[in-house]
Every structure is written in structure tokens, then in C-alpha cells.
Scaffold this motif. Structure first.
Motif, PDB file in Angstrom:
ATOM      1  N   GLY A  44      -0.440   9.596  27.355  1.00 40.73           N
ATOM      2  CA  GLY A  44      -0.959   8.651  26.396  1.00 40.73           C
ATOM      3  C   GLY A  44      -0.332   7.722  25.748  1.00 40.73           C
ATOM      4  O   GLY A  44      -0.564   7.327  24.528  1.00 40.73           O
ATOM      5  N   GLU A  45       1.056   7.534  26.145  1.00 48.43           N
ATOM      6  CA  GLU A  45       1.959   6.320  25.628  1.00 48.43           C
ATOM      7  C   GLU A  45       1.938   4.960  26.314  1.00 48.43           C
ATOM      8  O   GLU A  45       2.146   5.153  27.444  1.00 48.43           O
ATOM      9  CB  GLU A  45       3.409   7.228  25.418  1.00 48.43           C
ATOM     10  N   PHE A  46       2.153   3.969  25.564  1.00 46.00           N
ATOM     11  CA  PHE A  46       2.469   2.625  26.165  1.00 46.00           C
ATOM     12  C   PHE A  46       4.183   2.866  26.288  1.00 46.00           C
ATOM     13  O   PHE A  46       4.812   2.833  25.145  1.00 46.00           O
ATOM     14  CB  PHE A  46       2.320   1.450  25.507  1.00 46.00           C
ATOM     15  N   LEU A  47       4.993   2.707  27.378  1.00 47.05           N
ATOM     16  CA  LEU A  47       6.195   2.755  27.688  1.00 47.05           C
ATOM     17  C   LEU A  47       6.696   1.368  28.165  1.00 47.05           C
ATOM     18  O   LEU A  47       6.264   0.623  29.015  1.00 47.05           O
ATOM     19  CB  LEU A  47       6.598   3.783  28.925  1.00 47.05           C
ATOM     20  N   LEU A  48       7.942   1.173  27.402  1.00 46.82           N
ATOM     21  CA  LEU A  48       8.474  -0.243  27.735  1.00 46.82           C
ATOM     22  C   LEU A  48       8.964  -0.369  29.288  1.00 46.82           C
ATOM     23  O   LEU A  48       9.899   0.432  29.580  1.00 46.82           O
ATOM     24  CB  LEU A  48       9.778  -0.416  26.885  1.00 46.82           C
ATOM     25  N   GLY A  65      13.101   9.185  29.034  1.00 53.08           N
ATOM     26  CA  GLY A  65      14.244   7.838  29.244  1.00 53.08           C
ATOM     27  C   GLY A  65      13.517   6.702  28.823  1.00 53.08           C
ATOM     28  O   GLY A  65      14.480   5.702  28.266  1.00 53.08           O
ATOM     29  N   ARG A  66      12.201   6.540  28.737  1.00 55.67           N
ATOM     30  CA  ARG A  66      11.916   4.853  28.229  1.00 55.67           C
ATOM     31  C   ARG A  66      11.547   4.985  26.752  1.00 55.67           C
ATOM     32  O   ARG A  66      10.814   5.805  26.221  1.00 55.67           O
ATOM     33  CB  ARG A  66      10.777   4.668  29.292  1.00 55.67           C
ATOM     34  N   THR A  67      11.655   3.769  26.498  1.00 55.48           N
ATOM     35  CA  THR A  67      10.963   3.425  25.010  1.00 55.48           C
ATOM     36  C   THR A  67       9.639   3.420  24.954  1.00 55.48           C
ATOM     37  O   THR A  67       9.091   2.579  25.596  1.00 55.48           O
ATOM     38  CB  THR A  67      11.771   2.262  24.280  1.00 55.48           C
TER      39      THR A  67
END
Ligand code: AFP
Length: 360
Positions: A191-195, A4-6
Motif C-alpha cells: 500500500g505504498e508509492f515507491l520511488l 530498498g526503495r524510497t
């Protein structure tokens, strides 16, 4: 939620479509910076388990004892950002001189300035720290000489991107590429930065201020006046009570201000006449000023907008007052009134007897 998230890469690609200046190098450079911050987050979160706490045993160009994590964080930025071909040189709080990109890597069009681990006195006590970064264009040059430190000395208004990572209860990345301020939270499982915080705005009003009160006797008169009025609360001319906070980590203070408003002051003081402030212009004040400005707040020295200040040296220090616009404007007015001698009632000896800590 799986898709769902960018994430920060998708965000940058979408920004590129809106802003042609971002195409190519800049977004790839930001991806390299993001990788550096993830590596630092990993070291910070493992703390004692990774044997990374404590002093390194060296003193940096500021005359401050380096922590092991200061050095490791600096190496993480160099390692992740030197080879991509997007940078011409880097500079940081932990290096006396600039770091030109080694000749084995292609030289790019940008300059990166960073504080690899801000608030590092907090590391050993497991409180929030952060990394701060600023991206500038490398001035074009006719010949093929490598960049010099003079190329970095550009006012903050020329930054093309700025941001910070906050290593707190969760790790966050806050970023501006000149089109608002966006906050991402690190999902460690993927391991991701999500908005998570689109289009952050700083409320123009606040009842919260942050200052190191132990420096009170060294403050300049307009700051004494302002803090004194806040402390008087509803019994004084402000007619309302104020709250005070101090984390000793600028990243954490700025983040709090982005989340709920507030004003942060590290003003000019007379503690050490050789230092017109505590914070560094190029890798602390300027990137934070761009973020605050993009979020609708204001960043000032008291006398000038920080983004307009022409740097004179890489590690230059500067007074910093930033946050909710109306409070920073009030502080600027107090500075003007003081310069013009229009603050007579506040120059009286009676006024200066009000201190934060009286023993009567
Ligand atoms: P370091 O970058 O050396 O860790 O310094 C942190 C800092 O520049 C900034 O993050 C804080 O606001 C300030 O210093 C704290 O200073 P005090 O020691 O006066 O609390």
C-alpha cells in the motif's frame, strides 16, 4: 526487495531537509493527497465489481455529465484533505464553487485545486484515467474571513507543488515540489508509492505529437501549419516522419511525454466561440505546466507561457501546447509569424487543402 526503495513519505522528509519551505504543512498535505489517490486507485481498479462505473445522472459546472467515479473521486479528495489543518479551501472540476474548510476543522495555509478524475470518458471502457492536483499558498488576510474564489486566482508560477496520479496498468504518482519531477509506483501489497522514476526529464526533441484530429477544421492556422508539416514527414520541410497518438486522457498523454518525449496540443479552436480551449487552466493546464517545466519541457498557449497566465475565473479554459521544448518553441514561433503576417505561404488556399482525411 523489502526495504530498498524510497517511499513517498521518506522522499518528502528528505525534500524537507533540503527545502525549508516544505517543512510541516506542505509535506503533510501531500501525504493526504497521496491517500486520496490511493483510495481512488482502489475504486478505479475494482471497476464493475464495485458498481462504480456509469453516469451519476448529474451535470457538472462544465455542462458535462458526471460519472459515478467523478463524484466518488471528488469525495475522496474532500474526505482525506479537509481535516488535517493544512488547507484553507479546495476547488475542483466537479464543484461549481470553492469548498472552504468546514469550521469544525482547523484552517491551514494552503489552497488545493484538483481534477479528481481526468479523462473520465475512458472509465467505462477500462482505459487510463488520472487525478491532477495543484497546491497554492492562501493569501494572508488581516481578518478571519474564510477564503474566497479570488484567492485561488494566482498564476501557475505561484504553485508550490503539483502532481498527478495515473491509474493505468500500474498506478503511478508523479510529483513536483519545485525541485525536479519524481515518479512513484504503487506497490499494492504494502500500500505504498515507491520511488521508481527519480528526476524525470523530457527530451527536447521528439517525433511524436498528440492532438484530437477530429477538430482539424476548427484549429488556428499555426496549428494547422505545424500538423501539416508533421504529416508530410520526410517528404516535407521537417525531413523526418512523425508518429501520432491520442488517448483522450491528459494525464496519460503527459505521462507518455515524460517517459519518451512528445508534444501534446489542445489548441485554441473555433468550435465554440465561448470556449478559448478545451482544458481548464487551474486544475489541468497549470499543474501539468509546472510538471513539464520542472522536467525541462515547455507549456504554452501558443502566445504565452501557461505559468505566466493570470487566471480570471476558477473554471477558465485555455489553449494548451506542451512537451518537448524545441517543438513547443517551434509552435510559439508559428503563432508569432502568423500574428505578424510572416506566414504568407501557409495562408494560401493550396496549403489549406492538405487535410488529415482526404477522400480523393
Ligand atoms: P474530463 O476531465 O472531462 O474527463 O476531460 C478530459 C480532457 O479534459 C483531457 O483529459 C483530454 O485531453 C481531453 O479532455 C479529451 O478531449 P476529447 O474529447 O476532445 O478527446
Amino acid at each position: 526487495m523489502l526495504c530498498g526503495r524510497t517511499n513517498v513519505n521518506k522522499f518528502l522528509i528528505e525534500e524537507q531537509r533540503r527545502n525549508p519551505a516544505l517543512i510541516g504543512d506542505l509535506s503533510m498535505l501531500i501525504s493526504d493527497i497521496v491517500r486520496s489517490c490511493k483510495a481512488i486507485a482502489q475504486g478505479v481498479s475494482r471497476g464493475s465489481l464495485a458498481g462504480v462505473l456509469g453516469d451519476e445522472g448529474q451535470v457538472n459546472v462544465q455542462g458535462e455529465v458526471q460519472k459515478k467515479l467523478d463524484v466518488l473521486a471528488n469525495q475522496a479528495f474532500l474526505h482525506h484533505c479537509e481535516w488535517g489543518g493544512h488547507l484553507a479551501a479546495m476547488a475542483s472540476e466537479e464543484m461549481a464553487d470553492i469548498y472552504p474548510i468546514p469550521t469544525e476543522h482547523p484552517r491551514g495555509r494552503y489552497l488545493l485545486v484538483f481534477d479528481p478524475l481526468d479523462g473520465s470518458s475512458n472509465i467505462d471502457v477500462n482505459l487510463s484515467v488520472g487525478s491532477i492536483f495543484s497546491v497554492l499558498r492562501c493569501p494572508e488576510r488581516a481578518d478571519d474571513r474564510p477564503p474566497s474564489s479570488a484567492d485561488f486566482l494566482q498564476p501557475g508560477s505561484r504553485q508550490v507543488a503539483a502532481g498527478y496520479a495515473l491509474y493505468g496498468p500500474s498506478t503511478m504518482l508523479v510529483l513536483t515540489v519545485g525541485n525536479g519531477v519524481f515518479g512513484f509506483t504503487l506497490n499494492r501489497e504494502i500500500g505504498e508509492f515507491l520511488l521508481t522514476h527519480p528526476n524525470l526529464r523530457i527530451s527536447p526533441e521528439t517525433r511524436e505529437f498528440a492532438i484530437n484530429a477530429s477538430n482539424e477544421r476548427f484549429w488556428e492556422p499555426p496549428v494547422k501549419r505545424y500538423v501539416s508539416e508533421c504529416l508530410a514527414g520526410r517528404t516535407g520541410i521537417r525531413g523526418q516522419d512523425f508518429n501520432m497518438r491520442w488517448v483522450a486522457s491528459m494525464v496519460a498523454e503527459v505521462h507518455r511525454i515524460l517517459m519518451r518525449g512528445g508534444v501534446f496540443l489542445y489548441p485554441r479552436d473555433s468550435k465554440d466561440p465561448a470556449k478559448p480551449g478545451r482544458l481548464r487552466l487551474m486544475y489541468e493546464a497549470n499543474p501539468m505546466a509546472m510538471i513539464v517545466d520542472q522536467a525541462g519541457g515547455l507549456a504554452s498557449t501558443g502566445d504565452a507561457h501557461i505559468l505566466d497566465v493570470q487566471p480570471t475565473s476558477l473554471h477558465q479554459r485555455i489553449p494548451v501546447i506542451l512537451g518537448s521544448r524545441h517543438e513547443v518553441e517551434r509552435l510559439e514561433r508559428y503563432h508569432r509569424e502568423h500574428a505578424n503576417g510572416e506566414d504568407q505561404p501557409f495562408r494560401s488556399p493550396l496549403f489549406s487543402t492538405r487535410t488529415l482525411f482526404r477522400d480523393d
